[in-house]
Each structure stands twice: as C-alpha cells, then as structure tokens.
Design an enzyme around this catalytic site. Structure first.
Site, PDB file in Angstrom:
ATOM      1  N   HIS A 102       2.762 -35.146  26.286  1.00  0.00           N
ATOM      2  CA  HIS A 102       2.653 -36.481  26.885  1.00  0.00           C
ATOM      3  C   HIS A 102       4.080 -36.981  27.141  1.00  0.00           C
ATOM      4  O   HIS A 102       4.917 -36.951  26.228  1.00  0.00           O
ATOM      5  CB  HIS A 102       2.010 -37.480  25.919  1.00  0.00           C
ATOM      6  CG  HIS A 102       0.605 -37.166  25.498  1.00  0.00           C
ATOM      7  ND1 HIS A 102      -0.480 -37.863  25.968  1.00  0.00           N
ATOM      8  CD2 HIS A 102       0.103 -36.255  24.628  1.00  0.00           C
ATOM      9  CE1 HIS A 102      -1.592 -37.404  25.406  1.00  0.00           C
ATOM     10  NE2 HIS A 102      -1.258 -36.425  24.579  1.00  0.00           N
ATOM     11  N   ARG A 121      -1.067 -37.163  35.959  1.00  0.00           N
ATOM     12  CA  ARG A 121      -1.098 -38.437  35.230  1.00  0.00           C
ATOM     13  C   ARG A 121      -2.284 -38.461  34.265  1.00  0.00           C
ATOM     14  O   ARG A 121      -3.369 -37.961  34.586  1.00  0.00           O
ATOM     15  CB  ARG A 121      -1.169 -39.606  36.206  1.00  0.00           C
ATOM     16  CG  ARG A 121       0.088 -39.680  37.052  1.00  0.00           C
ATOM     17  CD  ARG A 121       0.353 -41.024  37.706  1.00  0.00           C
ATOM     18  NE  ARG A 121       1.724 -41.001  38.198  1.00  0.00           N
ATOM     19  CZ  ARG A 121       2.089 -40.388  39.332  1.00  0.00           C
ATOM     20  NH1 ARG A 121       1.190 -39.812  40.105  1.00  0.00           N
ATOM     21  NH2 ARG A 121       3.367 -40.362  39.682  1.00  0.00           N
ATOM     22  N   ASP A 122      -2.048 -39.056  33.088  1.00  0.00           N
ATOM     23  CA  ASP A 122      -3.128 -39.192  32.097  1.00  0.00           C
ATOM     24  C   ASP A 122      -4.189 -40.138  32.649  1.00  0.00           C
ATOM     25  O   ASP A 122      -3.872 -41.177  33.239  1.00  0.00           O
ATOM     26  CB  ASP A 122      -2.559 -39.726  30.776  1.00  0.00           C
ATOM     27  CG  ASP A 122      -3.517 -39.508  29.620  1.00  0.00           C
ATOM     28  OD1 ASP A 122      -3.212 -38.695  28.731  1.00  0.00           O
ATOM     29  OD2 ASP A 122      -4.586 -40.173  29.604  1.00  0.00           O
ATOM     30  N   ILE A 123      -5.443 -39.782  32.441  1.00  0.00           N
ATOM     31  CA  ILE A 123      -6.550 -40.571  32.988  1.00  0.00           C
ATOM     32  C   ILE A 123      -6.693 -41.913  32.250  1.00  0.00           C
ATOM     33  O   ILE A 123      -7.265 -42.860  32.797  1.00  0.00           O
ATOM     34  CB  ILE A 123      -7.861 -39.734  32.916  1.00  0.00           C
ATOM     35  CG1 ILE A 123      -8.859 -40.185  33.953  1.00  0.00           C
ATOM     36  CG2 ILE A 123      -8.459 -39.737  31.526  1.00  0.00           C
ATOM     37  CD1 ILE A 123      -9.979 -39.193  34.192  1.00  0.00           C
ATOM     38  N   VAL A 157      -7.722 -32.567  23.552  1.00  0.00           N
ATOM     39  CA  VAL A 157      -7.941 -31.487  24.532  1.00  0.00           C
ATOM     40  C   VAL A 157      -7.200 -30.237  24.042  1.00  0.00           C
ATOM     41  O   VAL A 157      -5.960 -30.249  23.923  1.00  0.00           O
ATOM     42  CB  VAL A 157      -7.422 -31.897  25.929  1.00  0.00           C
ATOM     43  CG1 VAL A 157      -7.649 -30.747  26.916  1.00  0.00           C
ATOM     44  CG2 VAL A 157      -8.120 -33.164  26.413  1.00  0.00           C
ATOM     45  N   HIS A 198      -0.367 -29.537  25.814  1.00  0.00           N
ATOM     46  CA  HIS A 198       0.169 -30.521  26.754  1.00  0.00           C
ATOM     47  C   HIS A 198       1.204 -31.362  26.052  1.00  0.00           C
ATOM     48  O   HIS A 198       1.107 -31.616  24.851  1.00  0.00           O
ATOM     49  CB  HIS A 198      -0.933 -31.415  27.329  1.00  0.00           C
ATOM     50  CG  HIS A 198      -1.840 -32.010  26.297  1.00  0.00           C
ATOM     51  ND1 HIS A 198      -2.846 -31.292  25.697  1.00  0.00           N
ATOM     52  CD2 HIS A 198      -1.887 -33.256  25.752  1.00  0.00           C
ATOM     53  CE1 HIS A 198      -3.481 -32.068  24.834  1.00  0.00           C
ATOM     54  NE2 HIS A 198      -2.910 -33.275  24.839  1.00  0.00           N
ATOM     55  N   ASN A 224       0.377 -33.235  20.411  1.00  0.00           N
ATOM     56  CA  ASN A 224      -0.560 -33.231  19.292  1.00  0.00           C
ATOM     57  C   ASN A 224      -1.137 -31.825  19.130  1.00  0.00           C
ATOM     58  O   ASN A 224      -1.330 -31.119  20.126  1.00  0.00           O
ATOM     59  CB  ASN A 224      -1.689 -34.226  19.559  1.00  0.00           C
ATOM     60  CG  ASN A 224      -1.178 -35.653  19.699  1.00  0.00           C
ATOM     61  OD1 ASN A 224      -0.325 -36.090  18.930  1.00  0.00           O
ATOM     62  ND2 ASN A 224      -1.669 -36.379  20.693  1.00  0.00           N
TER      63      ASN A 224
HETATM   64  P1  AMP Z   1      -4.480 -35.349  23.089  1.00  0.00           P
HETATM   65  O1  AMP Z   1      -5.093 -36.299  22.114  1.00  0.00           O
HETATM   66  O2  AMP Z   1      -3.021 -35.130  22.840  1.00  0.00           O
HETATM   67  O3  AMP Z   1      -5.244 -34.052  23.178  1.00  0.00           O
HETATM   68  O4  AMP Z   1      -4.528 -36.071  24.484  1.00  0.00           O
HETATM   69  C1  AMP Z   1      -5.376 -35.694  25.530  1.00  0.00           C
HETATM   70  C2  AMP Z   1      -5.105 -36.638  26.686  1.00  0.00           C
HETATM   71  O5  AMP Z   1      -5.768 -36.129  27.815  1.00  0.00           O
HETATM   72  C3  AMP Z   1      -5.595 -38.074  26.473  1.00  0.00           C
HETATM   73  O6  AMP Z   1      -4.487 -38.971  26.577  1.00  0.00           O
HETATM   74  C4  AMP Z   1      -6.607 -38.276  27.589  1.00  0.00           C
HETATM   75  O7  AMP Z   1      -6.559 -39.574  28.137  1.00  0.00           O
HETATM   76  C5  AMP Z   1      -6.177 -37.231  28.594  1.00  0.00           C
HETATM   77  N1  AMP Z   1      -7.220 -36.761  29.491  1.00  0.00           N
HETATM   78  C6  AMP Z   1      -8.478 -36.369  29.177  1.00  0.00           C
HETATM   79  N2  AMP Z   1      -9.136 -35.963  30.267  1.00  0.00           N
HETATM   80  C7  AMP Z   1      -8.283 -36.093  31.306  1.00  0.00           C
HETATM   81  C8  AMP Z   1      -8.360 -35.843  32.710  1.00  0.00           C
HETATM   82  N3  AMP Z   1      -9.494 -35.374  33.274  1.00  0.00           N
HETATM   83  N4  AMP Z   1      -7.276 -36.096  33.476  1.00  0.00           N
HETATM   84  C9  AMP Z   1      -6.140 -36.584  32.922  1.00  0.00           C
HETATM   85  N5  AMP Z   1      -6.000 -36.832  31.612  1.00  0.00           N
HETATM   86  C10 AMP Z   1      -7.053 -36.599  30.818  1.00  0.00           C
END
Ligand code: AMP
Length: 121
Positions: free
Chosen positions: A107, A34-36, A101, A105, A92
């Site tokens: 979403h 799950r997204d944080i 990140v 990934h 993204n």
């Molecule tokens: P992006 O902008 O597509 O790279 O999205 C990165 C996503 O990773 C964001 O929605 C963050 O909320 C999520 N995120 C960052 N750190 C963590 C974590 N430790 N656990 C879960 N989700 C995370």
C-alpha cells in the site's frame, strides 16, 4: 516453510483481466492500481504479476528481475502520485498481519499526514 498461493484471490483475477482496476502504472512484472476503499487521498497498491502471497514468499521465490521490477514500479508510483511531502508504505502478511487479499501488495498511502505508525494495542 512452503508457501501457498490461492489463484482465485481478487488480485489474481485483476491480473487475468477478469475484473477491472483503476490502473496507475504497469511494467513487465508488476501492476499498480488504486485501492477500491482508499484510506488517504493517495492510496495505490503495487503488486507483482507472479503468484506470490506475501513479502517473505516473494523474497524467497521471485527472480531478481521480478524483485527489481517491483521496487522500480513502487518508485514510479510514488513519483506519479505526487507524494513529495511523504508517504507510508505498508505490506500486511497472513493472519497476524491482517492481510485481506493473499497476493503480495504494498500500500502506498499519502496526501495527508499519516499519523503514528501503529495504534498502541
Ligand atoms: P490487505 O489488508 O493488506 O490485504 O489490503 C487489501 C486491500 O485491497 C484493501 O485496502 C482493499 O480495499 C483492497 N481491495 C480489495 N479489492 C480490491 C479491488 N477489486 N480493487 C482495488 N483494491 C481492492
């Protein structure tokens, strides 16, 4: 184009067990959690376990087994998270894609109407 991968990114740390995650599903080559900072009632992330930064990197360098496993994992997450009414999948990439990140990934967002695909810029 050569693809770079930073092994110190936060999802690499999750894969190495250095930081925790709220796991949804795991397969041989993929992990879902799950997204944080959820942006919808359902907000899961699916990542390959291999060191791929972006979708184009993955498509060029992942094995067939990794690619099949990844998309099957996405399907399993959609089933288990209950997004029968619909969902949005977002990937993204790099600067213009506003990727936070640098580990591939997708979403999976759902549980409410998601609105238009893009804000007019
Ligand atoms: P992006 O902008 O597509 O790279 O999205 C990165 C996503 O990773 C964001 O929605 C963050 O909320 C999520 N995120 C960052 N750190 C963590 C974590 N430790 N656990 C879960 N989700 C995370």
């Amino acid at each position: 184009m050569p693809f770079d991968y930073d092994p110190e990114n936060i999802f690499a740390k999750i894969l190495r067990g250095e930081i925790p995650c709220d796991k949804v599903h795991e397969t041989e080559h993929s992990l879902a959690f799950r997204d944080i900072r959820p942006q919808a009632p359902v907000h899961a992330l699916v990542i390959p376990k291999g060191p791929y930064a972006t979708l184009d990197h993955f498509c060029e360098e992942a094995t067939d087994a990794e690619i099949v496993d990844f998309w099957r994992c996405v399907g399993q997450v959609c089933r288990s998270e209950g997004v029968e009414d619909g969902f949005r999948a977002i990937m993204n990439a790099r600067k213009n894609g506003v990727q936070e990140v640098p580990h591939l990934h997708v979403h999976i967002l759902g549980g409410r109407p998601m609105g238009r695909m893009l804000d007019p810029a």
